[in-house]
Enzyme design. Sequence first.
Site, PDB file in Angstrom:
ATOM      1  N   THR A  97       1.132  -1.244   0.032  1.00  0.00           N
ATOM      2  CA  THR A  97       0.134   0.155  -0.519  1.00  0.00           C
ATOM      3  C   THR A  97       0.942   1.735   0.076  1.00  0.00           C
ATOM      4  OG1 THR A  97      -1.855  -0.800   1.699  1.00  0.00           O
ATOM      5  CG2 THR A  97      -2.204   1.377   0.581  1.00  0.00           C
ATOM      6  N   LYS A 173      -6.753   1.562  -3.729  1.00  0.00           N
ATOM      7  CA  LYS A 173      -6.524   0.249  -2.470  1.00  0.00           C
ATOM      8  C   LYS A 173      -6.944   1.894  -1.272  1.00  0.00           C
ATOM      9  CE  LYS A 173      -5.202  -2.374   0.551  1.00  0.00           C
ATOM     10  NZ  LYS A 173      -3.628  -3.077   1.125  1.00  0.00           N
ATOM     11  N   LYS A 241       0.496   4.464   9.366  1.00  0.00           N
ATOM     12  CA  LYS A 241       0.536   4.485   7.708  1.00  0.00           C
ATOM     13  C   LYS A 241      -0.085   4.553   6.646  1.00  0.00           C
ATOM     14  CE  LYS A 241       2.247   0.975   5.299  1.00  0.00           C
ATOM     15  NZ  LYS A 241       0.877   1.267   4.104  1.00  0.00           N
TER      16      LYS A 241
END
EC number: 1.1.1.411
Length: 296
Positions: A97, A173, A241
């Site tokens: 990602t 995503k 994150k």
Amino acid sequence: MTTNVGVIGLGAMGSGMARSLRRRGSQVHVFDVRAEAAQAFAADGGVACASAAELAAQCSVIVSVVVNAAQTESVLFGEGGCAAAMKRGSVFVMCSTVDPNWSIALEARLAALGIFYIDAPISGGAAKAASGEMTMMTAGKPEAYAAVGPLLDAMAAKVYRLGEQAGAGSKVKIINQLLAGVHIAAAAEAMALGLREGVDAKALYEVITHSAGNSWMFENRMAHVLSGDYTPLSAVDIFVKDLGLVLDVARASKFPLPLSSTAHQMFMQASTAGFAREDDSAVIKIFPGIELPKKS
């Protein structure tokens, strides 16, 4: 399928993906910074490599399943990296990602070396990775898909082809992670309120999972809370994150994300409080004045 394929990163997702490829007939070469993880995979069939470069010398397709963009950079261009060892016409499948703009730039960087690139973030968790039933959100050139299509199908039940340029997979995503993070935070808040109000936690879980307020994340993650087991399947810091990436993407176009911002702050608080490496359901531990179920 007998293609020599390399898998870099044998964490919860990567190890399952490597096993799925092996099960479908590929000769799977693996590399992980934990040499014991690669050796354990090789003991059941496959080839353990001492570096990403060694792996690249033997494989026309490399699947990278590391944590983030920095680790991907290291895998490709760091000491013992695979980019210099990859043959022209090889394909690099990037499953982390990352910022979509970084993925777009990486495609161009690899193209200059004659290497094809698939932007291919993944979702579904370790169990679906192991059974070959996860989801891949992909984008890449037709020539890249021609080389890796059967391999992608071996790893995932759903392989979405979202465009011919890198970045499209990473954008989807990012949006998925927005929802996942917000849903976990909301589920934790709801369970915390129930505990504060003296509601039986198991009864609350039973009712919510059979009512309109349910979500996949409530059903999955609050089961961890009920069992008192915060063994990380996806850690708190993953959402520090990932929601950070969500906010970075939105900030670039001055797009407001109030729920994402709040959820990010909740995960940041949990991380700072010492729960960074616990399961992401540990975000519930930031709420004061509640007694959480003990590990059974």
